[in-house]
Design a protein around this motif. Structure first.
Motif, PDB file in Angstrom:
ATOM      1  N   HIS A 309       0.908  -1.338   0.002  1.00 34.17           N
ATOM      2  CA  HIS A 309      -0.034   0.132  -0.099  1.00 34.17           C
ATOM      3  C   HIS A 309       0.899   1.243  -0.021  1.00 34.17           C
ATOM      4  O   HIS A 309       0.526   2.331   0.772  1.00 34.17           O
ATOM      5  N   HIS A 310       1.992   1.226  -0.937  1.00 33.06           N
ATOM      6  CA  HIS A 310       2.863   2.377  -1.044  1.00 33.06           C
ATOM      7  C   HIS A 310       2.406   2.935  -2.378  1.00 33.06           C
ATOM      8  O   HIS A 310       1.968   1.997  -3.457  1.00 33.06           O
ATOM      9  N   GLY A 311       2.608   4.122  -2.605  1.00 32.54           N
ATOM     10  CA  GLY A 311       2.464   4.872  -3.963  1.00 32.54           C
ATOM     11  C   GLY A 311       0.866   5.019  -4.302  1.00 32.54           C
ATOM     12  O   GLY A 311       0.310   4.739  -3.380  1.00 32.54           O
ATOM     13  N   HIS A 312       0.693   5.192  -5.753  1.00 30.93           N
ATOM     14  CA  HIS A 312      -0.534   5.642  -6.007  1.00 30.93           C
ATOM     15  C   HIS A 312      -0.786   4.626  -6.954  1.00 30.93           C
ATOM     16  O   HIS A 312      -2.248   4.854  -7.847  1.00 30.93           O
ATOM     17  N   LEU A 313      -0.408   3.655  -7.487  1.00 34.96           N
ATOM     18  CA  LEU A 313      -0.920   2.771  -8.668  1.00 34.96           C
ATOM     19  C   LEU A 313      -1.849   1.767  -7.905  1.00 34.96           C
ATOM     20  O   LEU A 313      -1.548   1.152  -6.720  1.00 34.96           O
ATOM     21  N   SER A 314      -2.902   1.380  -8.981  1.00 33.11           N
ATOM     22  CA  SER A 314      -3.727   0.751  -8.440  1.00 33.11           C
ATOM     23  C   SER A 314      -3.337  -0.774  -8.720  1.00 33.11           C
ATOM     24  O   SER A 314      -2.306  -1.174  -9.189  1.00 33.11           O
ATOM     25  N   THR A 315      -4.168  -1.978  -8.147  1.00 33.93           N
ATOM     26  CA  THR A 315      -3.725  -3.263  -7.755  1.00 33.93           C
ATOM     27  C   THR A 315      -3.359  -3.657  -9.364  1.00 33.93           C
ATOM     28  O   THR A 315      -2.826  -4.418  -9.838  1.00 33.93           O
ATOM     29  N   ARG A 316      -4.617  -3.259 -10.303  1.00 33.55           N
ATOM     30  CA  ARG A 316      -4.779  -3.654 -11.766  1.00 33.55           C
ATOM     31  C   ARG A 316      -3.297  -3.012 -12.446  1.00 33.55           C
ATOM     32  O   ARG A 316      -2.820  -3.701 -13.273  1.00 33.55           O
ATOM     33  N   GLY A 317      -2.990  -1.850 -12.168  1.00 32.13           N
ATOM     34  CA  GLY A 317      -2.054  -1.102 -12.661  1.00 32.13           C
ATOM     35  C   GLY A 317      -0.877  -1.915 -12.319  1.00 32.13           C
ATOM     36  O   GLY A 317       0.169  -1.964 -13.211  1.00 32.13           O
ATOM     37  N   ALA A 318      -0.507  -2.243 -11.109  1.00 34.43           N
ATOM     38  CA  ALA A 318       0.371  -3.089 -10.549  1.00 34.43           C
ATOM     39  C   ALA A 318       0.635  -4.448 -11.546  1.00 34.43           C
ATOM     40  O   ALA A 318       1.677  -4.706 -11.841  1.00 34.43           O
ATOM     41  N   GLY A 319      -0.348  -5.000 -11.648  1.00 37.41           N
ATOM     42  CA  GLY A 319      -0.420  -6.439 -12.424  1.00 37.41           C
ATOM     43  C   GLY A 319       0.104  -6.160 -13.744  1.00 37.41           C
ATOM     44  O   GLY A 319       0.859  -6.825 -14.101  1.00 37.41           O
ATOM     45  N   LEU A 320      -0.623  -5.021 -14.135  1.00 35.04           N
ATOM     46  CA  LEU A 320      -0.126  -5.034 -15.688  1.00 35.04           C
ATOM     47  C   LEU A 320       1.275  -4.325 -15.995  1.00 35.04           C
ATOM     48  O   LEU A 320       1.919  -4.390 -17.007  1.00 35.04           O
ATOM     49  N   SER A 321       1.856  -3.535 -15.014  1.00 36.34           N
ATOM     50  CA  SER A 321       3.157  -3.237 -14.768  1.00 36.34           C
ATOM     51  C   SER A 321       4.243  -4.337 -15.052  1.00 36.34           C
ATOM     52  O   SER A 321       5.303  -4.333 -15.678  1.00 36.34           O
ATOM     53  N   VAL A 322       3.805  -5.655 -14.665  1.00 33.95           N
ATOM     54  CA  VAL A 322       4.632  -6.721 -14.916  1.00 33.95           C
ATOM     55  C   VAL A 322       3.832  -7.633 -15.938  1.00 33.95           C
ATOM     56  O   VAL A 322       4.983  -7.860 -16.915  1.00 33.95           O
ATOM     57  N   ALA A 323       2.850  -7.759 -16.226  1.00 29.08           N
ATOM     58  CA  ALA A 323       2.313  -8.459 -17.188  1.00 29.08           C
ATOM     59  C   ALA A 323       2.679  -8.081 -18.803  1.00 29.08           C
ATOM     60  O   ALA A 323       2.897  -8.889 -19.621  1.00 29.08           O
ATOM     61  N   VAL A 358      -0.800 -14.113 -19.816  1.00 28.76           N
ATOM     62  CA  VAL A 358      -0.199 -13.384 -18.803  1.00 28.76           C
ATOM     63  C   VAL A 358      -0.938 -12.079 -18.840  1.00 28.76           C
ATOM     64  O   VAL A 358      -0.885 -11.653 -17.659  1.00 28.76           O
ATOM     65  N   LEU A 359      -1.193 -11.467 -19.629  1.00 25.75           N
ATOM     66  CA  LEU A 359      -2.087 -10.215 -19.775  1.00 25.75           C
ATOM     67  C   LEU A 359      -3.371 -10.492 -19.093  1.00 25.75           C
ATOM     68  O   LEU A 359      -3.808  -9.345 -18.170  1.00 25.75           O
ATOM     69  N   ALA A 360      -4.020 -11.414 -19.190  1.00 30.14           N
ATOM     70  CA  ALA A 360      -5.180 -11.693 -18.335  1.00 30.14           C
ATOM     71  C   ALA A 360      -4.927 -11.837 -16.896  1.00 30.14           C
ATOM     72  O   ALA A 360      -5.695 -11.084 -16.143  1.00 30.14           O
ATOM     73  N   LEU A 361      -3.883 -12.429 -16.644  1.00 24.55           N
ATOM     74  CA  LEU A 361      -3.524 -12.551 -14.998  1.00 24.55           C
ATOM     75  C   LEU A 361      -3.471 -11.165 -14.677  1.00 24.55           C
ATOM     76  O   LEU A 361      -3.617 -10.680 -13.454  1.00 24.55           O
ATOM     77  N   GLY A 362      -2.799 -10.241 -15.294  1.00 25.13           N
ATOM     78  CA  GLY A 362      -2.383  -8.899 -15.116  1.00 25.13           C
ATOM     79  C   GLY A 362      -3.889  -7.894 -14.680  1.00 25.13           C
ATOM     80  O   GLY A 362      -3.982  -7.278 -13.883  1.00 25.13           O
ATOM     81  N   ALA A 367      -8.735  -9.261  -8.409  1.00 20.91           N
ATOM     82  CA  ALA A 367      -9.475 -10.708  -7.819  1.00 20.91           C
ATOM     83  C   ALA A 367      -8.499 -11.663  -7.139  1.00 20.91           C
ATOM     84  O   ALA A 367      -8.920 -12.184  -6.415  1.00 20.91           O
ATOM     85  N   LEU A 368      -7.317 -11.827  -7.902  1.00 19.75           N
ATOM     86  CA  LEU A 368      -6.441 -12.868  -7.566  1.00 19.75           C
ATOM     87  C   LEU A 368      -5.601 -12.136  -6.636  1.00 19.75           C
ATOM     88  O   LEU A 368      -4.803 -13.204  -5.767  1.00 19.75           O
ATOM     89  N   GLY A 369      -5.359 -11.210  -6.097  1.00 18.12           N
ATOM     90  CA  GLY A 369      -4.423 -10.561  -5.319  1.00 18.12           C
ATOM     91  C   GLY A 369      -3.105 -10.214  -6.056  1.00 18.12           C
ATOM     92  O   GLY A 369      -2.526 -11.151  -7.066  1.00 18.12           O
ATOM     93  N   ILE A 370      -2.516  -9.219  -5.941  1.00 21.14           N
ATOM     94  CA  ILE A 370      -1.095  -8.974  -6.732  1.00 21.14           C
ATOM     95  C   ILE A 370      -0.195 -10.146  -6.695  1.00 21.14           C
ATOM     96  O   ILE A 370       0.614 -10.576  -7.596  1.00 21.14           O
ATOM     97  N   GLY A 371       0.079 -10.692  -5.677  1.00 22.30           N
ATOM     98  CA  GLY A 371       0.899 -11.685  -5.307  1.00 22.30           C
ATOM     99  C   GLY A 371       0.469 -12.912  -6.077  1.00 22.30           C
ATOM    100  O   GLY A 371       1.390 -13.766  -6.669  1.00 22.30           O
ATOM    101  N   GLY A 372      -0.599 -13.339  -6.014  1.00 26.92           N
ATOM    102  CA  GLY A 372      -1.297 -14.612  -6.888  1.00 26.92           C
ATOM    103  C   GLY A 372      -1.125 -14.340  -8.254  1.00 26.92           C
ATOM    104  O   GLY A 372      -0.852 -15.098  -9.080  1.00 26.92           O
ATOM    105  N   MET A 377       1.723 -15.712 -13.276  1.00 24.33           N
ATOM    106  CA  MET A 377       2.398 -15.144 -14.612  1.00 24.33           C
ATOM    107  C   MET A 377       3.700 -16.029 -14.882  1.00 24.33           C
ATOM    108  O   MET A 377       4.072 -16.593 -15.673  1.00 24.33           O
ATOM    109  N   GLY A 378       4.519 -16.260 -13.513  1.00 25.69           N
ATOM    110  CA  GLY A 378       5.631 -17.108 -13.641  1.00 25.69           C
ATOM    111  C   GLY A 378       5.177 -18.480 -14.172  1.00 25.69           C
ATOM    112  O   GLY A 378       6.114 -19.190 -14.964  1.00 25.69           O
ATOM    113  N   LEU A 379       4.283 -18.947 -13.385  1.00 26.92           N
ATOM    114  CA  LEU A 379       3.771 -20.469 -14.178  1.00 26.92           C
ATOM    115  C   LEU A 379       3.530 -20.477 -15.360  1.00 26.92           C
ATOM    116  O   LEU A 379       3.488 -21.353 -16.175  1.00 26.92           O
ATOM    117  N   ALA A 380       2.776 -19.440 -15.794  1.00 29.57           N
ATOM    118  CA  ALA A 380       2.283 -19.429 -17.278  1.00 29.57           C
ATOM    119  C   ALA A 380       3.418 -19.246 -18.179  1.00 29.57           C
ATOM    120  O   ALA A 380       3.544 -19.893 -19.288  1.00 29.57           O
TER     121      ALA A 380
END
Length: 399
Positions: A309-323, A358-362, A367-372, A377-380
């Motif tokens: 919960h640092h910064g201003h990026l949303s959970t979806r935004g954080a997921g897509l920043s990796v995906a 991977v994009l769908a997971l982002g 829903a999945l949680g950023i960790g999940g 993505m790693g498993l995919a």
């Protein structure tokens, strides 16, 4: 001629610069090339760190634009030295001193990266970049003087690089409204110089195996930056709040992503750079590969910020920043494997399916949680690798 350049009686102090034999056996990266690469570690680290800060503050658009721009300067300067060294590495005193000048230019460029992200100020980046490029002009002029057979190509390189550097300097006074337009025009001009010089002048005698090794080593450097940046972020998160489940899942998923992408890159035969066209496609395509891999590290750090919960990026935004960078890296690696006929991860539908998952997971990170999502993505990516390897093996057995 064969092997090393002709050696003058003075040995290391001064050698005659001649084109090296592209069929030379056991052509490996030199200690000077490895030292040169280390200065780029600093520049890549600066670019990724600034991208992380931009993502954490939810300045995604401006952050990505600045990142793409500074990473081009980093990659293009590295690439030009690498291909020149593959053809004309004399490893004497003048060559080493000019390489030192380029290393100094890298550090100047790296020091200017924060200003690009914060204020759009390219002054220091351009100064460092031009220093590196003018050092390359000096190398090409030396090659033109001492290697008559390659003089035409060397002079084309020297003239083309010089003209574009003058334009980069002039661009510093361009009105803001034209800043990105002129940037894209000059990028196109930079990319055109090697094709113009190789086709219009005498082709340089670069070594396919040496080039493939140099790119492989830089890939490892970039992946190392991902691990280092992720480790620092994990340590900070653990120090602040202890080891939580999301942080643990992000750490495991990030390591799995790095290992799977490394496996994808280093699976199959050495890239077959049999023609200049293939070599240019393969070499230029690595801008996307290197930039995407480095961006994964920034995305993982932004994901850890979101988990804590640092910064201003949303959970979806954080997921897509990796995906998004993972999907881009997957697609480009698949394309490069096909272009160079390595046969490792070249099944287009499997690679596309992996990128879409991977994009769908982002998108599903809330829903999945950023960790999940990141563990998924790693498993995919690991599943995409496994499916491609199984397909390649099945085809070879059928033959």
């Amino acid at each position: 001629m064969s092997g090393q350049a002709d050696v003058a009686p003075t040995g290391l102090l001064r050698r005659v610069m001649r084109g090296r034999d592209p069929r030379e056996e056991h052509r490996a990266a030199t200690p000077l090339e490895l030292l040169f690469d280390l200065t780029f570690v600093v520049a890549v680290s600066q670019a990724a760190a600034q991208l992380h800060h931009a993502l954490a503050e939810d300045h995604v658009g401006s952050g990505l634009a600045a990142y793409a721009a500074v990473f081009f300067a980093i990659w293009w300067a590295w690439m030009n030295f690498t291909w020149f060294a593959s053809a004309y590495d004399t490893d004497d005193v003048p060559y080493r001193l000019l390489t030192l000048l380029q290393m100094a230019g890298v550090l100047v460029l790296a020091s200017g990266v924060p200003a690009v992200f914060e204020d759009g100020d390219f002054t220091l980046v351009v100064i460092g970049y031009v220093v590196m490029r003018l050092a390359m002009v000096t190398q090409w002029l030396r090659a033109a003087i001492e290697h008559p057979e390659g003089r035409s190509g060397a002079l084309h390189y020297a003239a083309g690089i010089t003209a574009v550097q003058i334009c980069w300097i002039a661009r510093l006074w361009t009105p803001d409204a034209w800043a990105w337009t002129t940037f894209l025009i000059l990028v196109a001009a930079e990319l055109a110089v090697p094709a113009w010089a190789e086709y219009r002048g005498h082709p340089t005698s670069w070594h396919p195996g040496h080039i493939a090794e140099r790119y492989s080593l830089f890939t490892i450097i970039v992946l190392g930056e991902v691990i280092l940046g992720s480790l620092a972020a994990v340590r900070s998160a653990v120090a602040d709040h202890g080891l939580s489940t999301p942080v643990l899942l992000i750490a495991i998923g990030g390591l799995l992503l790095v290992f799977a992408l490394w496996w994808i890159y280093f699976t199959g035969n050495e890239a077959r750079l049999t023609t200049l066209r293939t070599a240019l496609v393969w070499g230029y395509g690595h801008y996307v590969v290197f930039a995407a891999l480095a961006a994964i590290g920034a995305g993982l750090e932004a994901a850890l910020d979101a988990a804590e919960h640092h910064g201003h990026l949303s959970t979806r935004g954080a997921g897509l920043s990796v995906a998004v960078p993972v999907a881009i890296a997957l697609l480009m690696l698949g394309a490069l494997h096909r272009a160079t006929r390595t046969g490792a991860v070249g099944h287009a539908l499997l690679v596309l399916a992996g990128a879409l998952v991977v994009l769908a997971l982002g998108f599903s990170a809330p829903a999945l949680g950023i960790g999940g999502a990141i563990l998924g993505m790693g498993l995919a990516v690991a599943a995409t690798l496994t499916a491609n390897l199984f397909t390649v093996r099945h085809r070879s057995e059928r033959r």
